[in-house]
Design an enzyme around this catalytic site. Structure first.
Site, short mmCIF file in Angstrom:
data_model
loop_
_atom_site.label_atom_id
_atom_site.label_comp_id
_atom_site.label_asym_id
_atom_site.label_seq_id
_atom_site.Cartn_x
_atom_site.Cartn_y
_atom_site.Cartn_z
N GLY A 79 0.73 -1.10 0.04
CA GLY A 79 -0.15 -0.11 -0.05
C GLY A 79 0.89 1.19 0.06
O GLY A 79 1.86 1.30 0.68
N ALA A 80 0.59 2.37 -0.85
CA ALA A 80 1.48 3.48 -1.25
C ALA A 80 1.93 4.12 0.11
O ALA A 80 3.07 4.22 0.29
CB ALA A 80 0.79 4.41 -1.85
N ASP A 101 -1.70 4.46 -6.02
CA ASP A 101 -0.39 4.22 -5.70
C ASP A 101 0.60 5.37 -6.49
O ASP A 101 1.37 5.60 -5.90
CB ASP A 101 0.24 3.02 -6.34
CG ASP A 101 -0.43 1.96 -5.69
OD1 ASP A 101 -1.58 1.45 -5.74
OD2 ASP A 101 0.36 1.43 -4.64
N ASN A 121 -3.57 2.65 -10.02
CA ASN A 121 -4.05 1.82 -8.93
C ASN A 121 -3.85 0.39 -9.14
O ASN A 121 -3.61 0.06 -10.29
CB ASN A 121 -5.39 2.12 -8.48
CG ASN A 121 -5.73 1.53 -6.94
OD1 ASN A 121 -5.02 1.85 -6.13
ND2 ASN A 121 -7.03 1.17 -6.87
N LYS A 122 -4.51 -0.44 -8.26
CA LYS A 122 -4.23 -1.82 -8.36
C LYS A 122 -4.84 -2.27 -9.73
O LYS A 122 -5.90 -1.83 -10.03
CB LYS A 122 -4.79 -2.54 -7.21
CG LYS A 122 -4.88 -4.21 -7.10
CD LYS A 122 -3.41 -4.34 -7.50
CE LYS A 122 -2.54 -4.07 -6.47
NZ LYS A 122 -1.02 -4.53 -6.76
O1 MRU Z 1 0.20 -3.93 -4.53
P1 MRU Z 1 -0.23 -3.31 -3.19
O2 MRU Z 1 -0.92 -4.04 -2.35
O3 MRU Z 1 0.84 -2.52 -2.39
O4 MRU Z 1 -1.26 -2.17 -4.00
C1 MRU Z 1 -2.00 -1.28 -2.98
C2 MRU Z 1 -3.07 -0.88 -4.06
O5 MRU Z 1 -2.85 -0.70 -5.48
C3 MRU Z 1 -4.39 -0.35 -3.49
O6 MRU Z 1 -5.26 -0.60 -4.46
C4 MRU Z 1 -4.22 0.98 -3.07
O7 MRU Z 1 -5.49 1.53 -3.45
C5 MRU Z 1 -3.17 1.94 -3.21
S1 MRU Z 1 -2.29 1.87 -1.99
C6 MRU Z 1 -3.03 3.10 -0.84
#
Ligand code: MRU
Length: 372
Positions: free
Chosen positions: A55-56, A252, A262-263
Site C-alpha cells: 500500500g502506497a 499508488d 491503482n491496483k
Molecule cells: O500491491 P499493493 O497491495 O501495494 O497495492 C496497493 C493498491 O494498489 C491499493 O489498491 C491502493 O489503492 C493503493 S495503496 C493505498
C-alpha cells in the site's frame, strides 16, 4: 485502528528498543496476526518487495523507517561516508517497488532532512528518526482528514436515499493496512459508519494477491462495517442493477493532471461506473501525487510481479497456509500489478485538503504551492 480491541498502527518503533522497527506482517492476514521485527536495511527492502507491508502510504512510511535503520548502521567515522551509505541504502529501498511514488518521496525527504540537520552524525541520526516518525504521523493524520472529507459524500448519498444503506464498491486494499492508520478509500467509510450512517461495502477480491478478500474484508470486519466479498468481475453486474451507489478506491500514484494508477483492474471498474452514471472517487494523501508526470497511461511505471502469483493461489487449509496451482503447470502467465485510470473517468479526488476535480486545475487549486 483496533485489532481484537487493541489499538494498532501498521508500523512503529519498539518501545523498549527504538532501534527495532515493528510491522504487521500482512502476508499472514486474515488467518494470523503476526508482528515482525526489522533491524537491517535488507530486511526492510525485503519486507517492501515481498509485501509483508504494502500500500502506497505504508510503503512510504516503511521506507522512512528504513532510512532511520540505515542511519543507525551507516559508518559514523566521517560525515561523507555516512551520507554515501545513506544514499546507497536509499537507492536499494527505491528499487523495491516502482509504482507507489510515496517510496521515492519518503527516501528523498529523509535525505533532505539528514543533509539539513546541523551537528555531528549523532544529530543526523536523530533527525532521521524524527523524520521517520513525522512521515508516519503525517500519513495517519492525512488519512483521518481524507475520512472526514469523504464521509460528506456518503452522507449526501444517504440523505438522497432517505437513510437507506449506501453501497460502496472498493478494489484492493486502500484501508488502514495500506497506510499507517485509517486508510484512504476506507477512511470515509469508517467515518460515515461511526456517525451512524448505514453503509455496506462490496469488496473486490483483487486477484492475484487477494488484498480485497484477505485484507479489506478483515479490516472492515474488525471495525464492524457490513461488507460482502465479490470476485473481481462482478462489479459491472452490480452497477447495472443499481446495487452500487459509489466507488471509492485508493491510488499508488496520481499525476497532477488527475490520472490515477491503482491496483490492476481499477480501470475496468471506472469504465463500468462511467457507463452506469455512478460516481468514482479516489482517496489519496498529497504524498501520492506525482508532480512531474503529466500523462499517467504512458509515463507511470507499472510493476510486473512474478508469474507464480497468478499461477498459484494461497489460502488456509487445515490451519496451514498452502499454495494451490490453478493453471497448467507449463502455461506462461503475466502479472501486471497496476493499471492507470484516465482522469476523465474520475469524479473527484479526496485529499487531506478537501475534494477536487481530477484535473490539473482541480489539483493545483488545492495545492497552489505546486504551481510553477
Ligand atoms: O500491491 P499493493 O497491495 O501495494 O497495492 C496497493 C493498491 O494498489 C491499493 O489498491 C491502493 O489503492 C493503493 S495503496 C493505498
Amino acid at each position: 485502528m483496533k485489532v481484537h480491541g487493541k489499538q494498532y498502527r501498521t508500523i512503529w518503533l519498539n518501545e523498549d528498543n527504538p532501534k527495532v522497527v515493528q510491522i504487521i506482517d500482512q502476508r499472514h492476514l486474515p488467518h494470523k496476526f503476526v508482528i515482525e521485527d526489522l533491524t537491517t536495511v535488507d530486511e526492510v527492502a525485503r519486507a517492501i518487495k515481498d509485501m509483508h507491508v504494502r500500500g502506497a502510504g505504508l510503503i512510504g512510511a516503511t521506507a522512512g523507517f528504513g532510512m532511520y535503520i540505515a542511519s543507525l548502521l551507516a559508518p559514523q567515522q566521517s560525515e561523507q561516508k555516512f551520507m554515501e551509505a545513506l544514499v546507497s541504502d536509499g537507492e536499494k529501498l527505491k528499487a523495491t517497488r516502482p509504482t507507489a511514488v510515496n517510496l521515492e518521496w519518503a527516501v528523498n525527504r529523509q535525505l533532505e532532512a539528514v543533509e539539513a540537520a546541523a551537528g555531528d552524525v549523532k544529530a543526523k541520526i536523530m533527525a532521521c528518526r524524527d523524520m521517520a516518525q513525522t512521515i508516519a504521523d503525517e500519513d495517519a493524520d492525512f488519512c483521518r482528514r481524507i475520512g472526514e472529507h469523504g464521509a460528506a459524500i456518503i452522507e449526501e448519498i444517504s440523505r438522497a436515499k432517505a437513510g437507506e444503506t449506501v453501497n460502496v464498491l472498493t478494489h484492493c486494499n486502500a484501508g488502514w493496512l495500506a497506510f499507517v492508520d485509517f486508510g484512504t478509500a476506507t477512511a470515509p467509510i469508517y467515518a460515515a459508519h461511526d456517525k451512524g450512517i448505514k453503509v455496506h461495502v462490496w469488496v473486490d477480491e483483487t486477484r492475484p494477491r487477494n488484498q480485497g478478500a484477505g485484507l479489506t474484508a478483515w479490516e472492515l470486519g474488525q471495525h464492524g462495517v457490513p461488507h460482502t466479498v465479490v470476485v473481481d468481475n462482478v462489479g459491472g453486474h452490480l452497477m447495472q442493477h443499481g446495487m452500487v451507489d459509489l466507488v471509492i478506491t485508493g491510488t499508488d500514484r496520481t499525476t497532477y493532471t488527475g490520472d490515477v494508477a491503482n491496483k490492476i483492474g481499477t480501470y475496468l471498474k471506472a469504465l463500468a461506473a462511467k457507463d452506469n452514471g455512478i460516481p468514482f472517487y479516489v482517496g489519496l494523501p498529497s504524498s501520492t501525487f506525482d508532480w512531474v508526470i503529466r500523462d499517467g497511461v504512458n509515463e507511470i511505471p507499472i510493476e510486473r510481479r512474478d508469474a507464480t502469483e497468478v499461477k498459484y493461489i494461497p489460502g488456509q487449509l487445515d490451519g496451514e497456509i498452502r499454495s494451490i496451482l490453478v493453471t497448467p503447470e507449463d502455461s506462461p502467465a503475466e502479472n501486471y500489478a497496476f493499471d492507470v485510470t484516465p482522469a476523465r473517468l474520475v469524479t473527484g479526488l479526496i485529499t487531506e485538503r478537501g475534494i477536487c476535480a481530477a484535473s490539473e486545475e482541480g489539483v493545483l487549486g488545492l495545492y497552489p504551492e505546486k504551481r510553477s
